[in-house]
Design a protein around this motif. Structure first.
Motif, short mmCIF file in Angstrom:
data_model
loop_
_atom_site.label_atom_id
_atom_site.label_comp_id
_atom_site.label_asym_id
_atom_site.label_seq_id
_atom_site.Cartn_x
_atom_site.Cartn_y
_atom_site.Cartn_z
N THR A 21 31.50 32.38 72.76
CA THR A 21 30.34 32.70 71.92
C THR A 21 29.40 31.52 71.75
O THR A 21 28.24 31.70 71.41
N THR A 22 29.91 30.31 71.99
CA THR A 22 29.01 29.15 71.88
C THR A 22 28.23 28.93 73.17
O THR A 22 27.17 28.29 73.14
N ILE A 23 28.73 29.48 74.29
CA ILE A 23 27.99 29.22 75.54
C ILE A 23 27.24 30.44 76.06
O ILE A 23 26.44 30.32 76.98
N SER A 24 27.53 31.63 75.53
CA SER A 24 26.92 32.83 76.12
C SER A 24 26.63 33.90 75.07
O SER A 24 27.39 34.06 74.11
N GLU A 25 25.56 34.63 75.30
CA GLU A 25 25.25 35.77 74.41
C GLU A 25 25.86 37.05 74.96
O GLU A 25 25.79 38.10 74.32
N ILE A 26 26.42 36.98 76.15
CA ILE A 26 27.03 38.19 76.75
C ILE A 26 28.30 38.53 75.96
O ILE A 26 29.11 37.65 75.63
N PRO A 27 28.46 39.81 75.61
CA PRO A 27 29.59 40.18 74.75
C PRO A 27 30.95 39.85 75.36
O PRO A 27 31.14 39.93 76.56
N CYS A 28 31.89 39.52 74.47
CA CYS A 28 33.27 39.29 74.91
C CYS A 28 34.18 40.31 74.23
O CYS A 28 34.01 40.66 73.07
N VAL A 29 35.15 40.78 75.02
CA VAL A 29 36.12 41.77 74.57
C VAL A 29 37.48 41.09 74.47
O VAL A 29 37.86 40.34 75.36
N ALA A 30 38.20 41.38 73.38
CA ALA A 30 39.58 40.91 73.25
C ALA A 30 40.49 42.11 73.49
O ALA A 30 40.22 43.21 73.00
N ILE A 31 41.56 41.90 74.27
CA ILE A 31 42.47 43.00 74.59
C ILE A 31 43.92 42.50 74.61
O ILE A 31 44.17 41.32 74.83
N GLY A 32 44.83 43.46 74.39
CA GLY A 32 46.25 43.16 74.55
C GLY A 32 47.02 43.11 73.26
O GLY A 32 46.96 42.12 72.54
N GLY A 33 47.71 44.21 72.95
CA GLY A 33 48.60 44.26 71.79
C GLY A 33 47.90 44.14 70.45
O GLY A 33 48.52 43.76 69.45
N ILE A 34 46.61 44.50 70.41
CA ILE A 34 45.85 44.32 69.16
C ILE A 34 46.15 45.45 68.18
O ILE A 34 46.14 46.63 68.55
N THR A 35 46.42 45.06 66.95
CA THR A 35 46.68 46.00 65.86
C THR A 35 45.79 45.59 64.67
O THR A 35 45.28 44.47 64.65
N PRO A 36 45.66 46.47 63.67
CA PRO A 36 44.88 46.07 62.49
C PRO A 36 45.49 44.84 61.82
O PRO A 36 44.77 44.05 61.20
N GLU A 37 46.78 44.66 61.96
CA GLU A 37 47.46 43.55 61.28
C GLU A 37 47.23 42.20 61.97
O GLU A 37 47.25 41.16 61.33
N ASN A 38 47.04 42.22 63.30
CA ASN A 38 46.90 40.93 63.99
C ASN A 38 45.48 40.66 64.50
O ASN A 38 45.25 39.67 65.21
N ALA A 39 44.54 41.53 64.18
CA ALA A 39 43.20 41.44 64.77
C ALA A 39 42.31 40.37 64.12
O ALA A 39 41.37 39.87 64.77
N ALA A 40 42.59 39.99 62.88
CA ALA A 40 41.65 39.12 62.14
C ALA A 40 41.29 37.82 62.88
O ALA A 40 40.11 37.46 62.96
N PRO A 41 42.27 37.10 63.46
CA PRO A 41 41.89 35.84 64.13
C PRO A 41 40.97 36.06 65.33
O PRO A 41 40.17 35.19 65.66
#
Ligand SMILES: Cc1ncc(COP(=O)(O)OP(=O)(O)O)c(N)n1
Ligand SMILES: Cc1nc(C(=O)O)sc1CCOP(=O)(O)O
Ligand SMILES: [Mg+2]
Length: 227
Positions: free
Chosen positions: A170-190
């Protein structure tokens, strides 16, 4: 006099988050198509905001992907959700999908772009690689996907990026980034705090014990914190 302005790191983090649109949900389908899936999809999309849906069927004939895509496309259109097909730019074209997601062995962004046109959304898998992300966007990708951030039962994964790769992006690009892999409401905050523009989620929604609508609702709290 020292002209350097020292930014409070918490302020800097918040400023960066606020400079981008709020983090949104990107649903990934189960890898097998069940005849009851269209109803599950409607329930999920009716439960809360979803930005995009990826049809990710594995080990099935093309005809099954085409049949499933044709059944799901009007549902996605009715909810104004982008329809992304996994792996196959050729079938994305045939289906009139909004875009395609390409892994590192799923063909080039340039070929997909010439097939699908400049309005198509083309995403690339980058694992934990800054190099893949820069290469992908230089080739014209519309988003980059990093993962797997957490252990997942949906797919065998070998890379485990640190959330800081999202902050770096996010500091080098305005192109969106997606996070994937084992994401749950409990672990998504970071991941949201680090700057993920989208959370791509499969198991936590489709395998939610109370059903997919409850799965989507469960993410709302964490996503609303950024809106
Ligand atoms: C949003 C998103 N990110 C990553 C992937 C994984 O793509 P790939 O590495 O090609 O693996 P398969 O999904 O094809 O098994 C994805 N599909 N979507
Ligand atoms: C399809 C996929 N790709 C990944 C990657 O790391 O590139 S992880 C993954 C599985 C996502 O499903 P779930 O939300 O159930 O973990
Ligand atoms: Mg792939």
């Amino acid at each position: 006099m020292d002209d350097d302005i020292a930014l409070d790191p918490q302020f800097a983090e918040r400023f960066k988050r606020e400079a981008r649109p709020p983090c949104q949900l990107y649903l990934i389908s189960p890898d097998r198509y069940d005849p009851g899936f269209p109803e599950q999809l409607k329930a999920a999309l009716g439960a809360g905001p979803v930005a995009a849906f990826q049809l990710r069927l594995k080990g099935v004939e093309d005809v099954e992907i085409l049949r499933a895509g044709a059944a799901l496309k009007p549902i996605l259109a009715a909810y104004d959700v982008a329809f992304i097909l996994n792996d196959r730019a050729d079938l994305a074209k045939e289906l009139g999908a909004d875009g395609v997601h390409l892994g590192q062995s799923d063909g080039s962004v340039a070929e997909a772009r010439s097939l699908l046109g400049h309005d198509a959304q083309i995403g690339v898998t980058c694992h934990d690689s800054r190099h893949f992300a820069m290469e992908g966007t230089e080739a014209g990708a519309d988003y980059v996907a990093f993962g797997a951030f957490y252990p997942t039962a949906t797919k065998e994964t070998t890379h485990r990026p640190d959330p800081s790769i999202l902050s770096w992006w996010t500091t080098i690009s305005e192109i969106p980034c997606v996070a994937i892999g084992g994401i749950t409401p409990e672990n998504a905050a970071p991941l949201v705090a680090a700057g993920a523009d989208f959370l791509a989620v499969c198991g936590a929604v489709w395998a939610h014990p109370q059903g997919p609508a409850a799965g989507v609702k469960a993410f709302q709290g964490i996503l609303e914190q950024t809106s």
